[in-house]
Design a protein around this motif. Structure first.
Motif, short mmCIF file in Angstrom:
data_model
loop_
_atom_site.label_atom_id
_atom_site.label_comp_id
_atom_site.label_asym_id
_atom_site.label_seq_id
_atom_site.Cartn_x
_atom_site.Cartn_y
_atom_site.Cartn_z
N GLU A 1 0.90 -1.15 0.00
CA GLU A 1 0.00 0.00 0.00
C GLU A 1 0.94 1.20 0.00
OE1 GLU A 1 -3.26 0.32 -0.23
OE2 GLU A 1 -3.54 -1.84 -0.39
N SER A 2 0.73 2.13 -0.94
CA SER A 2 1.78 3.13 -1.17
C SER A 2 1.34 4.59 -1.01
CB SER A 2 2.34 2.94 -2.58
OG SER A 2 1.36 3.30 -3.54
N HIS A 3 0.06 4.84 -0.72
CA HIS A 3 -0.37 6.25 -0.71
C HIS A 3 -0.51 6.78 0.72
CE1 HIS A 3 -1.73 9.93 -2.29
NE2 HIS A 3 -3.03 9.75 -2.10
N ASP B 1 -3.86 21.15 4.98
CA ASP B 1 -2.63 20.39 4.85
C ASP B 1 -2.86 18.91 5.24
OD1 ASP B 1 -0.01 19.99 4.24
OD2 ASP B 1 0.80 21.33 5.76
N ARG B 2 -2.02 18.05 4.72
CA ARG B 2 -1.98 16.63 5.11
C ARG B 2 -1.48 16.57 6.56
NH1 ARG B 2 1.97 13.06 1.39
NH2 ARG B 2 0.12 12.64 0.12
N ALA B 3 -2.04 15.65 7.37
CA ALA B 3 -1.55 15.49 8.75
C ALA B 3 -0.09 15.04 8.72
CB ALA B 3 -2.40 14.44 9.47
N ALA B 4 0.72 15.61 9.61
CA ALA B 4 2.15 15.24 9.73
C ALA B 4 2.88 15.30 8.38
CB ALA B 4 2.29 13.84 10.34
N HIS B 5 2.52 16.30 7.61
CA HIS B 5 3.06 16.41 6.24
C HIS B 5 4.57 16.66 6.29
CE1 HIS B 5 2.16 18.28 2.01
NE2 HIS B 5 3.05 17.30 1.96
N ASP B 6 5.35 15.72 5.76
CA ASP B 6 6.82 15.88 5.74
C ASP B 6 7.18 17.08 4.87
OD1 ASP B 6 7.36 13.74 7.44
OD2 ASP B 6 7.47 12.29 5.79
N SER C 1 12.15 -0.05 -1.11
CA SER C 1 11.62 0.82 -0.07
C SER C 1 11.72 2.29 -0.49
CB SER C 1 12.32 0.56 1.27
OG SER C 1 11.61 1.20 2.30
N THR C 2 11.51 3.15 0.47
CA THR C 2 11.29 4.57 0.19
C THR C 2 12.19 5.46 1.04
OG1 THR C 2 9.63 6.31 0.44
CG2 THR C 2 9.37 4.41 1.85
N ASP C 3 12.40 6.69 0.57
CA ASP C 3 13.15 7.66 1.38
C ASP C 3 12.32 8.16 2.57
OD1 ASP C 3 11.31 9.21 -0.02
OD2 ASP C 3 12.79 10.62 -0.83
N GLU C 4 10.98 7.90 2.54
CA GLU C 4 10.13 8.43 3.62
C GLU C 4 10.46 7.81 4.98
OE1 GLU C 4 6.01 9.00 2.98
OE2 GLU C 4 6.25 9.47 0.87
N PRO D 1 1.70 6.53 8.98
CA PRO D 1 1.54 5.06 9.06
C PRO D 1 2.16 4.37 7.85
CG PRO D 1 -0.49 6.15 9.72
CD PRO D 1 0.43 7.24 9.20
N TYR D 2 2.09 5.00 6.67
CA TYR D 2 2.74 4.41 5.49
C TYR D 2 4.24 4.25 5.72
CZ TYR D 2 5.24 4.34 1.04
OH TYR D 2 6.13 4.03 0.04
N SER D 3 4.91 5.36 6.07
CA SER D 3 6.38 5.28 6.17
C SER D 3 6.79 4.40 7.35
CB SER D 3 7.01 6.67 6.24
OG SER D 3 6.42 7.46 7.23
N SER E 1 13.49 8.02 -3.90
CA SER E 1 12.69 9.24 -3.76
C SER E 1 11.44 9.15 -4.62
CB SER E 1 13.55 10.44 -4.17
OG SER E 1 13.98 10.26 -5.49
N ASN E 2 10.69 10.25 -4.72
CA ASN E 2 9.41 10.27 -5.46
C ASN E 2 9.62 9.95 -6.94
OD1 ASN E 2 8.84 11.95 -3.03
ND2 ASN E 2 6.84 12.09 -4.01
N ASN E 3 8.89 8.96 -7.41
CA ASN E 3 8.94 8.60 -8.83
C ASN E 3 7.81 9.31 -9.59
OD1 ASN E 3 10.09 5.18 -9.16
ND2 ASN E 3 10.64 6.64 -7.61
#
Ligand code: NAD
Ligand code: DAU
Length: 369
Positions: free
Chosen positions: A85-87, A304-309, A133-136, A159-161, A188-190
């Motif tokens: 799950e990636s979003h 804004d998104r919650a806890a937006h990096d 995996s991801t940079d998040e 929760p995703y990261s 990073s973001n593709n």
């Protein structure tokens, strides 16, 4: 010659990776295992579905027995694990499935790999478990902070990261505890073709074509480090072929953009494309703002998104120096390719968005053998 099992191969990056691999290594066998969630799309594999060395199985990575069977029956030596799950937004409104797929699912794959490769001895010496995996997982950066290196401590904020971080740790642990031959890449973001239109770049393009608002979260000053998806596939290929076992490699393009500047750039490119190709106004008659050369009028600022990096940025020095990795696509050419792909593939993006894809899939394909 390799026998690959690609999990999540009907998703955005997985499908691009499958195209890349079959084009570059046509002699290899590529088996895709994908549950076909809302994000998985068999249409993204249309161009390879008739290749003799390609096979698709619909199934869940949490089904350990199924994974063991695939590893055994296809004598898999290389498992490339994209399924997730990636979003981030979905992980905020519904984290459970992220825990299930990203953590339990990765553990299920590791257990199956340990059983077949290490305990039964199938490909004991030559196997590889590559985890995508991801940079998040590294959390967020302030403007002046150095980019994420492989030594940056994990500090996931969504929760995703957090679920991806947990899966990275499990992969590491199976290497150190049981000797499973693993590598991990953190990218990073593709962006690129076959990207589900809930993510920023495809959402902007498809919303402009439907004359829908372009929502910018918060002040739009968040920064992401964008990489063309084929360059990610190339990076994974290098890690699989040259990466040291048990190691992690960051993959990125040194290409940081604020969200607001991405949005403005895409509006401008779309305005120019519609001006240059008058036929687009006939194909997309509802796209009245971009037809008038004013796609930017669709921009709106939303909560804004919650806890937006705030910022992600990859320090790619390890993969540059140890693997010889360099991205090949410039942002200018990659974005234009992407935009033209969406303009030419309305059938793909409209079907994944309006649910008709589900009907189509039932008619076209049967499920796993
Ligand atoms: P995606 O959401 O487009 O695709 C995920 C795929 O996994 C889908 O085909 C889906 O059907 C499949 N899947 C989901 N749950 C499954 C399950 N339980 N069993 C089998 N298949 C399942 O994701 P993506 O953007 O292609 O990302 C792929 C991987 O790359 C993920 O692990 C993600 O964390 C990682 N990643 C993504 C990015 C990015 O920018 N998109 C960047 C770095 C890393
Ligand atoms: O960094 C790698 C990660 O990139 C991957 O691990 C994730 O799977 C992938 O989804 C992506 O995560 P982001 O959250 O960065 O991507 P997203 O496209 O959702 O958002 C990009 C930025 O744009 C982010 O700062 C949020 C913002 N945004 C997003 C959407 C969908 C908006 O401002 N408006 C939007 O409508």
């Amino acid at each position: 010659m390799k026998n690959l099992l690609v999990t999540g191969g009907a998703g955005f990056i997985g499908a691009n990776f499958v195209h890349y691999w079959i084009e570059n290594y046509p002699q290899d066998t590529v088996i895709v295992l994908d549950a076909l969630t809302y994000a998985g799309n068999l249409k993204s594999l249309n161009s390879v579905k008739d290749c003799p060395n390609f096979q698709f199985y619909q199934g869940d990575i949490c089904d350990t027995d199924l994974v063991e069977t695939l590893l055994r029956e296809h004598r898999i030596d290389t498992l490339v694990h994209f399924a997730a799950e990636s979003h981030v937004d979905r992980s905020i409104s519904g984290p459970d499935v992220f825990i299930q797929t990203n953590i339990i699912g990765t553990h299920s794959l590791l257990k199956a790999a340990k059983k077949v490769w290490l305990e039964e001895g199938v490909n004991r010496e030559i196997h590889r478990f590559h985890h995508v995996s991801t940079d998040e997982v590294y959390g967020t950066l302030e403007a002046e902070e150095p980019a994420f290196s492989e030594a940056t401590p994990y500090a996931p904020n969504s929760p995703y990261s957090a679920s991806k971080a947990a899966s990275d740790h499990l992969v590491r642990a199976y290497h150190h505890t049981y000797g499973l031959k693993v590598t991990t890449s953190n990218c990073s973001n593709n962006y690129g073709p076959y990207h589900f239109p809930e993510k920023l770049i495809p959402l902007l393009i498809t919303n402009i074509l439907q004359d829908k608002p372009l929502p910018i979260y918060g002040d739009g000053q968040q920064i992401r480090d964008w990489l063309y998806v084929e360059d990610h596939a190339r990076g994974i290929d290098l890690v699989i072929r040259k990466g040291e076992l048990g190691e992690c490699y960051n993959i990125g393009g040194i290409n940081e953009w604020t969200n607001i500047n991405i949005v403005k750039m895409i509006c401008e490119l779309m305005n120019r494309e519609f001006e240059a190709q008058p036929i687009l106004a006939n194909r997309y008659p509802q796209a009245t703002s971009v037809i008038a050369g004013k796609a930017q009028d669709l921009i709106i600022f939303v909560d804004d998104r919650a806890a937006h990096d705030r910022r992600y940025a990859i320090d790619p020095r390890k993969s540059n120096s140890q693997l010889g990795y360099q991205p090949q696509e410039s942002f200018e050419t990659g974005i234009r390719k992407t935009l033209l792909w969406y303009l030419e593939n309305e059938d793909w993006w409209s079907s994944v968005m309006d649910g008709s894809y589900r009907q189509w899939i039932e008619q076209q394909y049967s499920t796993a053998e």
